[in-house]
Design an enzyme around this catalytic site. Structure first.
Site, PDB file in Angstrom:
ATOM      1  N   ASP A   1       0.832  -1.206   0.000  1.00 33.41           N
ATOM      2  CA  ASP A   1       0.000   0.000   0.000  1.00 33.41           C
ATOM      3  C   ASP A   1       0.872   1.264   0.000  1.00 33.41           C
ATOM      4  OD1 ASP A   1      -2.432   1.399   0.027  1.00 33.41           O
ATOM      5  OD2 ASP A   1      -3.295   0.127   1.586  1.00 33.41           O
TER       6      ASP A   1
ATOM      7  N   ASP B   1      -9.743   3.708  -3.737  1.00 31.26           N
ATOM      8  CA  ASP B   1     -10.435   2.515  -3.270  1.00 31.26           C
ATOM      9  C   ASP B   1     -11.851   2.415  -3.812  1.00 31.26           C
ATOM     10  OD1 ASP B   1      -9.040   2.624   0.083  1.00 31.26           O
ATOM     11  OD2 ASP B   1      -8.209   1.853  -1.775  1.00 31.26           O
TER      12      ASP B   1
END
Length: 673
Positions: A176, A231
């Site tokens: 991430d 996202d």
């Protein structure tokens, strides 16, 4: 993993990608120039991820809740085998954030949370491997991961962490982008690539930097897949926004290096099964990684039926490795075609709009050579037909028809394809007869014989034919048109109701064919005479970028009822609609209204952020619009002549710069009838 900043930050990432990729109308922009390397060759030359990874990730269903633990992971692995998902190609069982303790040990090593994983990660990997599956893990290219608890990230610990992952038997790393300290993205992600290589263990490497630094332009020799967007969330608007960002990046995808539009939401409950089938179809035609994001221990059979459609996963997993490209997209009628290794084309007919639409293309348009006829395979109905070259269907609202079209010399073994449609407005006033016309058209090279069509409605409705409903035969391109009088009983509540259009016919070889199209009719009520607030009227449909459309409050962004008094430039309005771009709210006006008025602007609840435009549409024609409005501007008056319109739509766009904080108000919105 959702990074810990607000949705505002996530939308900023998403919005920055949107600008320049797609025009305001939602049409795909011209694809960027293809990268220099051959997309057919694996960029890292390690034979990993030669097709898009398929598997599971817990984040979309559990986040950091206590139910993310060793028992869940093992249960998912068991279900992969028991439910046939392993046979369908699902391989990876991936852990997301919150698997570790917040502090490293005295030697600087990562420590699995003993409450969640009492036997450690190596034991879990062993269990997953015993099922013939592979295990994935998560960390961030920063000092901490994305969760607010502050779990340790890998920045500065790349080689040590990579070796731990390898020693545990990890097969996949999701890396991430949180708490990255401003270090250059390419440097951070390349360092972890080298650390993974140094372990000697084959580990698929998923770059999750949200597309901020256009990884498709530089990461093909760094990772096996890279996120192209912010996202995803379990909503139609989120899925649609991400789709539109990922589609133009097709030239950058290929075996061993994939565009990743984020994980699947199928089964999580925020969309309908029709919308989930679209989500799954579109991710497959985009050659996207297919990572299940729902807790399979609680999944419905409908969810398994979507995820386990092997004809659809075969599109995603085609070894040629081409991502589908946009053929057309006018009016929300998308045609997306994917070249397959056997020379066929996977073709998605996707209806973005809120009403059923006819979507059509041709074999030539999707790249097939001239042929006398083609074989057309419906991948959700699992049936094959022949077509003379036209590909067309009436696609339900938010639906996708996914087909596989091939220049197959054996086309004559299949019955002719027939296209079903319904002309006329599907808007009915209770107790008032409406006239609709059904169509059955032979798209095949061979004739359809003994054709019969039926139209049925809900119990208690009257549906009567007004013209012949049969034909002895239809040749290529011929149509049977049948009139119908449809009446909803007086007193029928407003809302959407199902109609079913069905045709039966015989092929030349005597094969009986039945084809069905589910349609929707809406029972509507005209606005009362005089002037009414739109927030007091029934809506035909309503979509909003984040959160629902709110009545007489601002959008609020999340759950229904979480808004505030509508406030623009310090002025509070007691009545109106609060939305979040992109949004579309429609009302039935029944050709009896003349004017819509509103005070429009960006709501004060997001401070100085937000840029939007407002539009009013009357029966498909834009009749009023603003320029770009910002939070620094007071409310702007907007008036539209809607005389004679059956339907009026209130539309808000993101003004072309992404949807960050785009809270928009239709303050004091009224219609005069």
């Amino acid at each position: 993993m959702r990074h810990p900043h607000t949705r505002t930050t996530r939308r900023r990432v998403l919005g920055a990608l949107t600008a320049g990729l797609l025009c305001a109308a939602g049409l795909a922009a011209p694809a960027p120039a293809a990268p220099a390397e051959d997309p057919a060759a694996p960029a890292l030359a390690d034979d990993l991820a030669l097709t898009p990874p398929m598997g599971f990730n817990n984040w979309n269903s559990t986040h950091c809740r206590a139910d993310f633990n060793e028992s869940m992971v093992k249960g998912i692995a068991d279900l992969f085998v028991a439910k046939g998902l392993k046979d369908a190609g699902y391989t990876y069982v991936n852990l997301d954030d919150c698997w570790a303790l917040p502090q490293r040990d005295a030697e600087g090593k990562l420590v699995p949370d003993p409450a969640r994983f009492p036997n450690g990660i190596k034991a879990v990997a062993g269990y997953v491997h015993s099922k013939g599956l592979k295990l994935g893990i998560y960390t961030s290219a920063g000092t901490k991961t994305c969760n607010s608890a502050g779990f340790p990230g890998a920045l500065g610990h790349e080689y040590s962490d990579a070796q731990q992952f390898a020693d545990w038997g990890v097969d996949y790393l999701k890396y991430d982008n949180c708490n990255n300290q401003g270090v250059d993205a390419k440097k951070r992600y390349t360092t972890m690539r080298d650390a993974l290589k140094a372990t000697g263990r084959p580990i698929v490497y998923s770059i999750c930097e949200w597309g901020q630094n256009k990884p498709w332009e530089w990461a093909s020799d760094v990772g096996h897949l890279w996120r192209t967007t912010g996202d995803i969330s379990d909503s139609w608007s989120s899925m649609l926004s991400i789709l539109k960002q990922n589609l133009p990046l097709a030239p950058y995808a290929g075996p061993g290096h994939w565009n990743d539009p984020d994980m699947l939401e199928v089964g999580n409950g925020g969309m309908t099964d029709t919308e989930y089938r679209s989500h799954f179809s579109l991710w497959s035609v985009m050659a996207a990684p297919l990572l299940i994001g729902t807790d399979l221990r609680k999944a419905s059979q409908a969810t398994f039926d979507i995820l386990d459609n092997k004809e659809v996963t075969a599109v995603d997993q085609d070894p040629l490795g081409k991502q589908g490209t946009v053929v057309s997209s006018a009016g929300g009628r998308w045609v997306i075609a994917k070249e397959m290794k056997d020379g066929s084309r996977a073709v998605a007919l996707f209806n973005e709009s809120g009403t059923a639409q006819r979507i059509a293309t041709t074999a030539s348009a999707v790249g097939l050579p001239d042929a006398s006829a083609y074989t057309l395979r419906d991948l959700w109905q699992h049936t094959s037909y022949n077509t003379a070259g036209t590909v067309a269907a009436t696609v339900p609202a938010h639906g996708t028809v996914l087909l596989r079209l091939s220049a197959d010399p054996r086309w004559a073994a299949h019955p002719p394809a027939a296209e079903l449609g319904l002309d006329g407005s599907p808007l009915l006033e209770a107790g008032t007869p409406a006239t609709l016309t059904s169509t059955v058209t032979d798209l095949g090279r061979t004739p359809a014989r003994r054709v019969a069509v039926t139209l049925t409605g809900p119990d208690g409705w009257t549906v009567r034919p007004a013209s012949p409903t049969t034909a002895d035969a239809l040749a290529t391109g011929e149509t049977l048109r049948s009139g119908w009088t449809v009446t909803a009983p007086a007193g029928t509540p407003t809302g959407s109701y199902g109609l079913t259009l069905q045709a039966r016919y015989l092929s030349p070889a005597g094969q009986q064919v039945t084809t069905t199209v589910p349609l929707t009719a809406s029972v509507v009520v005209r606005p009362p005479a005089g002037t009414s607030y739109l927030s007091d009227l029934n809506r035909l449909s309503a979509t909003s970028g984040w959160g629902p459309v709110e009545r007489d409050t601002s959008n609020g962004e999340s759950a229904a009822g979480d808004g505030h008094p509508i406030t623009i430039g310090g002025t509070v309005y007691p009545k109106g609609l609060g939305v979040h771009a992109p949004s579309d709210v429609s009302f039935y006006t029944g050709q009896t209204c003349g004017k819509v008025t509103a005070e429009v602007g960006v709501d004060d609840e997001k401070g100085t952020k937000g840029t939007v435009t407002f539009e009013i549409w009357a029966d498909g024609t834009k009749v009023a619009s603003t320029g770009v409005l910002t939070n620094a501007m007071p409310a702007q008056p907007l008036t539209a002549d809607v005389a004679g319109a059956q339907v009026v739509r209130l539309v808000v766009t993101d003004a072309g710069d992404g949807i960050d904080s785009d809270h928009a108000d239709w303050a004091d919105a009224r219609v005069s009838c």
